[in-house]
Each structure stands twice: as C-alpha cells, then as structure tokens.
Write a protein that holds these residues in place. Structure first.
Motif, PDB file in Angstrom:
ATOM      1  N   ALA A  45     -20.595  25.726  24.338  1.00  0.00           N
ATOM      2  CA  ALA A  45     -20.618  26.140  23.030  1.00  0.00           C
ATOM      3  C   ALA A  45     -20.408  25.109  21.869  1.00  0.00           C
ATOM      4  O   ALA A  45     -21.162  24.798  21.060  1.00  0.00           O
ATOM      5  N   ASP A  46     -19.180  24.543  21.890  1.00  0.00           N
ATOM      6  CA  ASP A  46     -18.877  23.423  21.243  1.00  0.00           C
ATOM      7  C   ASP A  46     -19.646  22.246  21.263  1.00  0.00           C
ATOM      8  O   ASP A  46     -20.068  21.689  20.325  1.00  0.00           O
ATOM      9  N   LEU A  47     -20.148  22.084  22.533  1.00  0.00           N
ATOM     10  CA  LEU A  47     -21.314  20.702  22.533  1.00  0.00           C
ATOM     11  C   LEU A  47     -22.472  21.147  21.923  1.00  0.00           C
ATOM     12  O   LEU A  47     -22.813  20.224  21.380  1.00  0.00           O
ATOM     13  N   SER A  48     -22.813  22.344  22.136  1.00  0.00           N
ATOM     14  CA  SER A  48     -24.144  22.608  21.406  1.00  0.00           C
ATOM     15  C   SER A  48     -24.139  22.660  19.998  1.00  0.00           C
ATOM     16  O   SER A  48     -24.792  22.034  19.100  1.00  0.00           O
ATOM     17  N   ALA A  49     -23.122  23.082  19.468  1.00  0.00           N
ATOM     18  CA  ALA A  49     -22.722  23.041  17.952  1.00  0.00           C
ATOM     19  C   ALA A  49     -22.495  21.665  17.369  1.00  0.00           C
ATOM     20  O   ALA A  49     -23.013  21.676  16.341  1.00  0.00           O
ATOM     21  N   GLU A  50     -21.932  21.029  18.160  1.00  0.00           N
ATOM     22  CA  GLU A  50     -21.725  19.543  17.586  1.00  0.00           C
ATOM     23  C   GLU A  50     -23.143  18.736  17.708  1.00  0.00           C
ATOM     24  O   GLU A  50     -23.371  17.843  16.746  1.00  0.00           O
ATOM     25  N   PHE A  51     -23.661  19.040  18.662  1.00  0.00           N
ATOM     26  CA  PHE A  51     -25.311  18.379  18.854  1.00  0.00           C
ATOM     27  C   PHE A  51     -25.953  18.810  17.558  1.00  0.00           C
ATOM     28  O   PHE A  51     -26.641  17.922  17.057  1.00  0.00           O
ATOM     29  N   LEU A  52     -25.939  20.194  17.331  1.00  0.00           N
ATOM     30  CA  LEU A  52     -26.704  20.788  16.509  1.00  0.00           C
ATOM     31  C   LEU A  52     -26.285  20.065  15.070  1.00  0.00           C
ATOM     32  O   LEU A  52     -27.339  19.784  14.010  1.00  0.00           O
ATOM     33  N   SER A  53     -25.155  20.048  14.625  1.00  0.00           N
ATOM     34  CA  SER A  53     -24.551  19.507  13.367  1.00  0.00           C
ATOM     35  C   SER A  53     -24.887  18.089  13.137  1.00  0.00           C
ATOM     36  O   SER A  53     -25.566  17.562  12.143  1.00  0.00           O
ATOM     37  N   LEU A  54     -24.760  17.395  14.483  1.00  0.00           N
ATOM     38  CA  LEU A  54     -25.420  15.800  14.347  1.00  0.00           C
ATOM     39  C   LEU A  54     -27.011  15.757  14.184  1.00  0.00           C
ATOM     40  O   LEU A  54     -27.215  14.848  13.439  1.00  0.00           O
ATOM     41  N   MET A  55     -27.497  16.724  14.640  1.00  0.00           N
ATOM     42  CA  MET A  55     -28.980  16.585  14.278  1.00  0.00           C
ATOM     43  C   MET A  55     -29.444  16.966  13.077  1.00  0.00           C
ATOM     44  O   MET A  55     -30.163  16.253  12.395  1.00  0.00           O
ATOM     45  N   ALA A  56     -28.754  17.811  12.472  1.00  0.00           N
ATOM     46  CA  ALA A  56     -28.918  18.270  11.183  1.00  0.00           C
ATOM     47  C   ALA A  56     -28.536  17.339  10.160  1.00  0.00           C
ATOM     48  O   ALA A  56     -29.218  16.856   9.088  1.00  0.00           O
ATOM     49  N   GLU A  57     -27.431  16.382  10.590  1.00  0.00           N
ATOM     50  CA  GLU A  57     -27.239  15.211   9.762  1.00  0.00           C
ATOM     51  C   GLU A  57     -28.136  14.263   9.622  1.00  0.00           C
ATOM     52  O   GLU A  57     -28.671  13.640   8.530  1.00  0.00           O
ATOM     53  N   LEU A  58     -28.847  13.858  10.983  1.00  0.00           N
ATOM     54  CA  LEU A  58     -29.697  12.915  10.991  1.00  0.00           C
ATOM     55  C   LEU A  58     -31.149  13.246  10.086  1.00  0.00           C
ATOM     56  O   LEU A  58     -31.566  12.467   9.419  1.00  0.00           O
ATOM     57  N   LEU A  59     -31.641  14.550  10.277  1.00  0.00           N
ATOM     58  CA  LEU A  59     -32.546  15.193   9.722  1.00  0.00           C
ATOM     59  C   LEU A  59     -32.300  15.170   8.370  1.00  0.00           C
ATOM     60  O   LEU A  59     -33.425  15.143   7.322  1.00  0.00           O
ATOM     61  N   GLY A  60     -31.177  15.475   8.015  1.00  0.00           N
ATOM     62  CA  GLY A  60     -30.867  15.488   6.237  1.00  0.00           C
ATOM     63  C   GLY A  60     -30.624  14.294   5.938  1.00  0.00           C
ATOM     64  O   GLY A  60     -30.392  14.147   4.586  1.00  0.00           O
ATOM     65  N   SER A  61     -30.666  13.130   6.496  1.00  0.00           N
ATOM     66  CA  SER A  61     -30.392  11.778   6.041  1.00  0.00           C
ATOM     67  C   SER A  61     -31.480  11.256   5.204  1.00  0.00           C
ATOM     68  O   SER A  61     -32.688  11.813   5.420  1.00  0.00           O
ATOM     69  N   LYS A  62     -31.576  10.015   4.514  1.00  0.00           N
ATOM     70  CA  LYS A  62     -32.367   9.459   3.631  1.00  0.00           C
ATOM     71  C   LYS A  62     -33.751   9.159   4.505  1.00  0.00           C
ATOM     72  O   LYS A  62     -34.919   9.514   4.081  1.00  0.00           O
ATOM     73  N   ASN A  63     -33.437   8.451   5.690  1.00  0.00           N
ATOM     74  CA  ASN A  63     -34.760   8.352   6.372  1.00  0.00           C
ATOM     75  C   ASN A  63     -34.471   8.698   7.804  1.00  0.00           C
ATOM     76  O   ASN A  63     -34.059   7.897   8.606  1.00  0.00           O
ATOM     77  N   PRO A  64     -34.938   9.824   8.149  1.00  0.00           N
ATOM     78  CA  PRO A  64     -34.486  10.429   9.970  1.00  0.00           C
ATOM     79  C   PRO A  64     -35.153   9.479  10.775  1.00  0.00           C
ATOM     80  O   PRO A  64     -34.896   9.647  12.017  1.00  0.00           O
ATOM     81  N   ASN A  65     -36.153   8.466  10.226  1.00  0.00           N
ATOM     82  CA  ASN A  65     -36.833   7.834  11.479  1.00  0.00           C
ATOM     83  C   ASN A  65     -36.011   6.539  11.466  1.00  0.00           C
ATOM     84  O   ASN A  65     -36.266   5.626  12.520  1.00  0.00           O
ATOM     85  N   ASP A  66     -34.920   6.175  10.800  1.00  0.00           N
ATOM     86  CA  ASP A  66     -34.343   4.938  10.908  1.00  0.00           C
ATOM     87  C   ASP A  66     -33.133   4.956  11.890  1.00  0.00           C
ATOM     88  O   ASP A  66     -32.331   5.728  12.205  1.00  0.00           O
ATOM     89  N   ARG A  67     -33.436   4.205  12.942  1.00  0.00           N
ATOM     90  CA  ARG A  67     -32.878   4.312  14.293  1.00  0.00           C
ATOM     91  C   ARG A  67     -31.502   3.358  14.220  1.00  0.00           C
ATOM     92  O   ARG A  67     -30.792   3.130  15.164  1.00  0.00           O
ATOM     93  N   LYS A  68     -31.214   2.717  12.810  1.00  0.00           N
ATOM     94  CA  LYS A  68     -30.142   2.059  12.760  1.00  0.00           C
ATOM     95  C   LYS A  68     -29.133   2.848  11.772  1.00  0.00           C
ATOM     96  O   LYS A  68     -27.953   2.388  11.323  1.00  0.00           O
ATOM     97  N   SER A  69     -29.534   4.108  11.366  1.00  0.00           N
ATOM     98  CA  SER A  69     -28.659   4.599  10.450  1.00  0.00           C
ATOM     99  C   SER A  69     -27.516   5.427  11.186  1.00  0.00           C
ATOM    100  O   SER A  69     -27.566   5.308  12.325  1.00  0.00           O
ATOM    101  N   PRO A  70     -26.305   5.394  10.348  1.00  0.00           N
ATOM    102  CA  PRO A  70     -25.140   5.723  10.843  1.00  0.00           C
ATOM    103  C   PRO A  70     -25.248   7.208  11.549  1.00  0.00           C
ATOM    104  O   PRO A  70     -24.372   7.586  12.528  1.00  0.00           O
TER     105      PRO A  70
END
Lengths: 287, 118
Positions: A45-70
């Motif tokens: 459950a923790d694993l899934s929640a952490e993945f989802l929050s990281l994915m949300a951060e990526l999608l909410g970032s300036k450029n979700p296509n940037d593979r070099k973004s933090p």
C-alpha cells in the motif's frame, strides 16, 4: 502539442487520486505479495501511494516530457530502490519488470475509469505513459546490473580473502597456509596480500605452509621463489614448510634454486624456527 | 650537503640516508664519492638507506643501490635498505638474480634513534 499533452495529463491527475491508489496495489500483491512473500500488504500500500505521489509530481511539473527533470529522476530512483529491495529479499528482476508493466496497465485503466476518457481515443496520453514506463523498466535493469556487479565484487573479495588466510600467529610472525591448486593468478594474489601484510604488521618472519599444495608448475615455482625474495627484500625472513615429496621433486626437476630459502618439514618446525630467530623460547610448564 | 640526498647521523656510527625526488643517480660516481667521504670522516660503520618514498625499483635504480652498497663494503660500512614498499619489493624480485649487495631490514633498530643532520 506538448503543452496540450501536459494540460491533459495534469487534468487527469487533478481527478481524485485517492480513488486510484487502491487499484494500483493489485500488481504489487500479484508479484510481491501472496506466494512470493516479498512484501506485506502495508508495504505494498505504501509502495503504491509513493509511486502515485511521484507520478503526480512528474505530471504536475513544468514539462512532464523532460527526462532530466528532478521529478522524473525521483521516479527512476524509486524504481531503482524497489529493484534493489526485491533483489536483496531474494526476488528476481523479472518480477520487478512484470510489476512495472502491470503497474502501467493498472494506472491507465484506473485513470480511464476515473476520468471516463477512453484512452484509445487519446493516443498521445497512451504513448506518453508507454515511453515513461519503458524508461522506468530501464532503471530497474540498471539497478539489477549494479546489484549483480556488487554481488560479484563481494564474492571476488571473499574469494581473495579465503585464498590468502594470512594470520599473525605471534608478534611479528605471519603464517600463510596454502591449500589447493596454486596457479599464477592465485600466486600473484598471495604475493600482493602477503607483502602488504608484511608492511602493515612489520612482520619479521613469514611462514608459508605448502602442506595442502598438490601440484606446482614451473611458472608457479618461480612465483613462489619471487615471493620469498620479495619478503626478504622488505627486510623480513621467509620460511617454507610442508613441501610434499612430489613438489620437492618437481622443484628440483624444474631447476628451481632453493639455496636462499629456509625450508622446514612441517608448519610446527617452521614456527619453531621463526621463534628461534626472534629469540622466543616456548617450553612446557614445569609441573 | 649532497644534492638529492639527506644524510643524518642517527647513532654513534650509524647514518640514515634519505633520497629526495631531485636525486640524479646518473651522477653516480660523484654521489658515491660524496657519501663515502662523509661516512669515512664520521667513522661510520652502518648506513641505512630509506626507500619509503620509492614505489618502484627498476634495474637502473637497483644498479645504483648495488654500486653504493659495494662502495660502502669497500670502506667497511654495512648498507641496509629499510622501508622497502611492497610494490618496490615485488618489482625488484621480478628481475634480480642472486643476492643484492645490500642488506634489508623493516626499520631502523631503536638503539640508533637519536638523529642529528650532518
């Protein structure tokens, strides 16, 4: 185009993430839970929640296509750490890869269900997730290879350690019993380890016991003599013990000059000689 | 003062010779003469040659050590190489045949240690 995609993705994730999270636990339960017993339900459950929050951060970032973004780097690190964890717990890399693939399908399905948008009609979103997950699978493999390399290095170091069991049996006296087959590479390992120990421990005498050596060839005998010479050059003395008759015969037939080498029949005789050189007397306790 | 070498008295009859990076062993004859003269003048009987800074000994350097040791033997001075590094011992043991002209020891015996430069 990219901006449009980003907006679409952000919009998807602005939906109720809380609804998606339980759906993403399923791949974890299939691959890491139940039979394989690599993780318990809370951990999944923790694993899934952490993945989802990281994915949300990526999608909410300036450029979700940037593979070099933090944000993307954090996601890669998450999968690398997961890979390390599963391998350390005895899992296989295939399980992590299959989990990652299944997670991709589960995520898309969950988003589809939650947003009501059929992704067959939104290829750009589908393509985006596929490319992201491909990169994440690469991160899993990289972590796997790193782990394999680390294990191999550790095994090699252990082998080196067991191949050269140098012991300081008395102040200034080192013993090195050699067991098994001596080949050139092992002899070089022995030489390196022994010379370093002589320097480190300031050893006055080195006793090399060959009782367990069954075979020796010309090159190895020369290396052995070279070890003795190097030990002497460092200012210590070397004693070779336990030369078996067949090894002695081989050394003579190979024209190896043992004139500058002190030899004794057994390890115990070698130790007595070492003690004699150091002026140490070992005697039975008077009764 | 001998260029590239630092000679220190470490006991009544013992000297410590520390070579520096600027030592030019191609100038062997002059160096050997200088060292021999200093040691004779001080009535030395033992010379410790410090190899601590030498990671590798090649045939040229070995020839220099041997030449110095033979000269020392000629004036009745024992030359003892100390602090030979494992890498240097390894390289040297790979090409020498027979015993070198110098002795070797792990370190200077404590009895000698009260140094003063000359």
């Amino acid at each position: 185009m990219n901006q449009k995609l980003s907006e679409k993705l952000s919009a998807l994730f602005s939906l109720k993430i809380g609804n998606i999270s339980p759906l993403l636990e399923e791949p974890g339960k299939i691959h890491f839970g139940s039979d394989s017993n690599l993780m318990d339900d809370d951990e999944i459950a923790d694993l899934s929640a952490e993945f989802l929050s990281l994915m949300a951060e990526l999608l909410g970032s300036k450029n979700p296509n940037d593979r070099k973004s933090p944000e993307f780097h954090a996601l890669e690190m998450f999968f690398a750490a997961l890979s390390h964890k599963i391998l350390m717990r005895g899992g296989r890399v295939e399980e992590v890869v299959r989990y990652t693939q299944l997670l991709q399908y589960a995520l898309i399905e969950a988003l589809e269900k939650d947003s009501g948008i059929p992704f067959t009609e939104s290829r750009s979103v589908l393509h985006y997730f596929t490319s992201i997950f491909n990169e994440l699978i690469m991160a899993v493999f990289r972590a796997y290879l790193e782990e394999r390399e680390r294990v191999l290095e550790a095994q090699e170091a252990e082998l080196r350690e067991t191949a050269t069991p140098i012991t300081e049996i008395w102040d200034g006296v080192l013993t090195l019993p050699i067991i098994g087959t001596l080949d050139s590479s092992r002899t070089m390992l022995v030489m390196e380890a022994l010379l370093n120990r002589v320097a480190k421990d300031h050893a006055d005498v080195v006793v090399m016991d060959l009782t367990g050596v069954q075979n020796i060839d010309s090159q190895v005998s020369h290396h052995l003599i070279q070890i003795v010479r190097a030990v002497q050059l460092m200012g210590s003395s070397a004693i070779i013990t336990g030369i078996q008759p067949e090894i002695a015969r081989a050394l003579i037939s190979l024209n190896i000059d043992l004139s500058g080498v002190t030899t004794r029949a057994s390890l115990s005789d070698g130790l007595k000689e070492a003690f004699r050189r150091l002026g140490i007397q070992v005697s039975h306790k008077a009764s | 003062m001998i260029p590239g070498l630092h000679l220190t008295r470490i006991g009544r009859e013992a000297f410590l010779l520390e070579p520096s990076r600027s030592l030019n062993i191609r100038d062997e004859a002059r160096l050997v003469e200088h060292i021999a003269a200093k040691l004779q003048q001080a009535k030395a009987s033992c010379l410790y040659y410090d190899l601590a800074e030498l990671a590798l000994i090649d045939p040229v350097y070995y020839a220099w050590l041997n030449a110095l040791a033979r000269t020392m033997a000629a004036i009745n001075v024992r030359m003892i190489c100390i602090h030979m590094q494992p890498t240097a011992a390894f390289s040297l043991s790979g090409f020498i045949a027979g015993k070198p002209a110098f002795e070797t020891a792990l370190d200077i015996p404590d009895v000698h240690f009260t140094g003063s430069p000359v």
